[in-house]
Design a protein around this motif. Structure first.
Motif, mmCIF file in Angstrom:
data_model
loop_
_atom_site.group_PDB
_atom_site.id
_atom_site.type_symbol
_atom_site.label_atom_id
_atom_site.label_comp_id
_atom_site.label_asym_id
_atom_site.label_seq_id
_atom_site.Cartn_x
_atom_site.Cartn_y
_atom_site.Cartn_z
ATOM 1 N N THR A 176 11.859 2.286 -7.862
ATOM 2 C CA THR A 176 11.125 2.964 -6.726
ATOM 3 C C THR A 176 8.916 2.140 -6.231
ATOM 4 O O THR A 176 9.228 1.940 -5.388
ATOM 5 N N LEU A 177 9.010 1.445 -7.549
ATOM 6 C CA LEU A 177 7.517 1.585 -7.657
ATOM 7 C C LEU A 177 7.614 -0.040 -7.139
ATOM 8 O O LEU A 177 6.248 -0.439 -6.528
ATOM 9 N N GLU A 178 7.725 -0.737 -7.123
ATOM 10 C CA GLU A 178 8.199 -2.400 -6.870
ATOM 11 C C GLU A 178 8.229 -3.379 -5.362
ATOM 12 O O GLU A 178 7.038 -3.743 -5.053
ATOM 13 N N PRO A 179 8.666 -2.172 -4.539
ATOM 14 C CA PRO A 179 8.406 -2.393 -3.261
ATOM 15 C C PRO A 179 7.191 -2.393 -2.470
ATOM 16 O O PRO A 179 7.061 -2.702 -1.935
ATOM 17 N N ARG A 180 6.946 -1.743 -3.218
ATOM 18 C CA ARG A 180 4.979 -1.250 -2.885
ATOM 19 C C ARG A 180 3.819 -2.553 -2.860
ATOM 20 O O ARG A 180 3.053 -2.602 -2.108
ATOM 21 N N ALA A 181 4.648 -3.212 -3.580
ATOM 22 C CA ALA A 181 3.640 -4.790 -3.708
ATOM 23 C C ALA A 181 3.666 -5.439 -2.303
ATOM 24 O O ALA A 181 2.454 -5.676 -1.746
ATOM 25 N N LEU A 182 4.576 -4.759 -0.760
ATOM 26 C CA LEU A 182 4.165 -5.475 0.087
ATOM 27 C C LEU A 182 3.246 -4.929 0.895
ATOM 28 O O LEU A 182 2.823 -5.527 1.626
ATOM 29 N N ALA A 183 3.298 -3.743 0.398
ATOM 30 C CA ALA A 183 1.859 -3.310 0.690
ATOM 31 C C ALA A 183 0.409 -3.680 1.250
ATOM 32 O O ALA A 183 0.270 -3.742 1.919
ATOM 33 N N PHE A 184 0.500 -4.155 -0.065
ATOM 34 C CA PHE A 184 -0.919 -4.934 -0.287
ATOM 35 C C PHE A 184 -0.671 -6.344 0.056
ATOM 36 O O PHE A 184 -1.707 -6.753 0.222
ATOM 37 N N MET A 185 0.629 -6.829 0.163
ATOM 38 C CA MET A 185 0.104 -8.311 1.117
ATOM 39 C C MET A 185 1.007 -8.515 2.200
ATOM 40 O O MET A 185 1.111 -9.655 2.884
ATOM 41 N N GLY A 186 0.202 -7.666 3.267
ATOM 42 C CA GLY A 186 -0.230 -7.889 4.228
ATOM 43 C C GLY A 186 0.411 -6.998 5.661
ATOM 44 O O GLY A 186 0.638 -7.627 6.779
ATOM 45 N N PHE A 187 1.851 -6.857 4.661
ATOM 46 C CA PHE A 187 2.389 -5.931 5.471
ATOM 47 C C PHE A 187 2.163 -4.356 6.152
ATOM 48 O O PHE A 187 2.428 -3.358 5.348
ATOM 49 N N ASN A 188 0.547 -4.032 6.258
ATOM 50 C CA ASN A 188 0.581 -3.320 6.633
ATOM 51 C C ASN A 188 1.308 -2.053 7.005
ATOM 52 O O ASN A 188 0.895 -0.907 6.303
ATOM 53 N N ARG A 189 2.442 -2.242 7.536
ATOM 54 C CA ARG A 189 2.992 -0.656 8.923
ATOM 55 C C ARG A 189 3.264 -0.328 7.194
ATOM 56 O O ARG A 189 3.802 0.977 6.932
ATOM 57 N N LEU A 190 3.683 -1.049 5.176
ATOM 58 C CA LEU A 190 4.672 -0.148 4.720
ATOM 59 C C LEU A 190 3.650 0.750 3.879
ATOM 60 O O LEU A 190 3.776 1.422 3.362
ATOM 61 N N ILE A 191 2.178 0.467 4.473
ATOM 62 C CA ILE A 191 1.699 1.448 3.627
ATOM 63 C C ILE A 191 0.900 2.889 4.498
ATOM 64 O O ILE A 191 0.995 3.868 4.367
ATOM 65 N N LYS A 192 1.736 2.859 5.957
ATOM 66 C CA LYS A 192 1.379 3.663 6.389
ATOM 67 C C LYS A 192 2.365 5.236 6.363
ATOM 68 O O LYS A 192 1.732 6.604 6.064
ATOM 69 N N PRO A 193 3.506 5.016 5.645
ATOM 70 C CA PRO A 193 4.109 6.690 4.887
ATOM 71 C C PRO A 193 3.041 6.825 3.749
ATOM 72 O O PRO A 193 2.886 8.331 4.107
ATOM 73 N N TYR A 194 2.208 6.265 2.761
ATOM 74 C CA TYR A 194 0.881 6.525 2.365
ATOM 75 C C TYR A 194 0.305 7.106 3.012
ATOM 76 O O TYR A 194 -1.001 8.664 2.402
#
Length: 487
Positions: free
Chosen positions: A241-259
């Protein structure tokens, strides 16, 4: 060192790193281990940080050793006392405690080129020699005190969150809290419930998410204890559950939108006053600084006895805090929630490598290491939770276990070869760190905010830019070809 002889090993620190490293080495057949601990007990950061509300922000089933799992955590996110008790239990049942020398601080360590050993200068004037030196002091072991004029002139009570004064009665007191980091978010609600007045001095607002915490039901604990594989399955489900969040910090900014949406919903629901909400709205991109979790921080700041002060602090006077607008905020106590000197790895120890090279000189442009573990010119020396191995998305214990495996492989290689010393090649170290910094330059941490991830010059010496499974792959096997070996 004679061929096939097990090296003597010195470890500094008895937190997760020191205890787990010793246990892993022992399981591999190495028993010539001495662990130095400056305090009177194990636990590291979990021994020192006993402020009200101290708890972990990683789920307990993952924030624990895979080789010493605990089925009966009381809740999903454990508190400080329960984590400390777990580490104390691990020190006993993994047979680590007998290797520990308590009340013994390592003042300095210097590599003896002729003998191929580390010479440790200890508190009390004693000395110790070891073939291998492992620093397990962590990144959060030294409280950071703010550089504010007049700080020492304050006439009231003042303490840092990591040195909490439990004898001081906060009831009815006027309290200033300086800092709004992870510790403050946890202790401010407890202070606000007791103090007559709380003034929270905020330099920058953090992003705070709701914490999905809950106590484990008795039936769930029984199932974790008795159903084969269930506890390990919970551990891996948490990891997945936690591991995919790495992408949000590595330039995939849209992945941080839900947070961001989750943060906004909680803020809008818990903070009705628009002026206060404006004060608490971060100006940095989400993830650039540490994302915090709390269910009671924002409600605490809406209490009538709490005021959030965003004016910068000019100086401290004997009776209070003076802000840049000239106002004197009279208080009885100051609590410093100003975090740790995270970028000052291994300080205040002096570490001297081959040829008398000082590690501080090697790191004058910021700490660096190969895999966060080895530094060229410092033979037979390894760091746990070293430069660029911190995480923003998963459990540091998982990273530590990757490091345990790598360091144990290095010790095995020393024993097999009979080599006197091994030092990572400078070209290997440089190539690794050039690649690392290039990846960090594309991350959310490079968006211009100033926090504890970066040095004063803006170099990120803290974070691992990617997945933890990638780090585990990189540390899976010790590659002696990447090291200069001396016989």
């Amino acid at each position: 060192m004679a061929h096939g002889t097990s090296p003597s090993i010195a470890i500094i620190g008895t937190g997760f790193g020191g205890i787990g490293m010793a246990a892993t080495l022992k399981a591999d057949g190495h028993d010539d281990i001495v662990i130095f601990e400056k305090a009177d007990g194990v636990g590291g950061v979990w021994r020192e940080n006993e402020y009200p509300g101290a708890e972990c922000d990683v789920p307990s089933h993952l924030y624990s050793f895979s080789f010493a799992m605990k089925p009966d955590w009381s809740r999903r996110f454990a508190g400080q006392q329960e984590i400390l008790a777990y580490l104390e239990d691990c020190a006993d049942r993994l047979d680590v405690r007998r290797h520990i020398r308590f009340h013994t601080e390592v003042m300095s360590a210097a590599f003896d080129d002729d003998a191929g050993q580390w010479v440790l200068e200890l508190s009390g004037g004693r000395r110790h020699r070891a073939d291998v030196l492992i620093a397990a002091t962590g990144q959060l072991s030294r409280p950071a005190y703010p550089r504010i004029d007049g700080l020492d002139d304050f006439a009231g009570e003042m303490f840092h969150s990591a040195t909490w004064d439990h004898d001081y009665d906060l009831n009815g007191k006027r309290v200033a809290v300086i800092g709004t980091g992870a510790s403050a978010v946890q202790f401010v609600p407890h202070v606000a419930a007791k103090a007559a007045e709380v003034e929270l001095f905020q330099r920058s607002a953090p992003h705070v998410l709701p914490k999905p915490d809950y106590p484990y039901a008795r039936g769930a604990v029984h199932a974790f204890r008795t159903v084969p594989g269930l506890l390990r399955a919970s551990r891996w489900a948490t990891y997945a559950t936690l591991e995919p969040r790495a992408l949000a910090f590595m330039g995939f900014n849209r992945l941080i939108k839900p947070y961001e949406k989750r943060y906004e919903r909680m803020m809008n629901r818990q903070v009705v006053d628009p002026d206060l909400r404006a004060k608490l709205t971060p100006t940095d991109p989400m993830g650039c600084k540490r994302i915090l979790m709390s269910n009671d921080y924002y409600p605490a700041l809406t209490r009538p006895n709490v005021d959030v002060v965003t004016e910068s602090i000019e100086r401290i006077e004997p009776n209070g805090v003076v802000t840049a607008d000239g106002e004197l905020h009279e208080v009885d106590a100051i609590i410093l929630g100003t975090g740790f000197a995270a970028t000052e790895f291994l300080a205040p120890m002096t570490i001297t490598g081959s040829g008398g090279v000082d590690l501080n000189d090697e790191w004058r442009d910021g700490a660096h290491a190969y895999l966060g573990l080895s530094v060229s010119g410092f033979p037979n020396f390894f760091m746990l939770y070293g430069p660029n191995t911190n995480l923003s998305h998963n459990s540091i214990v998982y990273m530590l276990e990757s490091q345990f495996s790598y360091v144990t492989g290095a010790v095995d290689a020393l024993a097999r070869s009979g080599a006197r010393s091994m030092s990572v090649r400078r070209d290997v170290q440089s190539q690794f760190n050039d690649t690392l910094q290039n990846r960090l330059a594309k991350s959310v941490w490079a968006d211009g905010c100033h926090g504890w991830y970066t040095t004063a010059d803006g170099k990120n010496t803290q974070n691992w830019p990617g997945f933890t499974f990638a780090y585990r792959k990189a540390t899976k096997a010790f590659d002696v070809d990447r090291y200069d070996v001396a016989h």
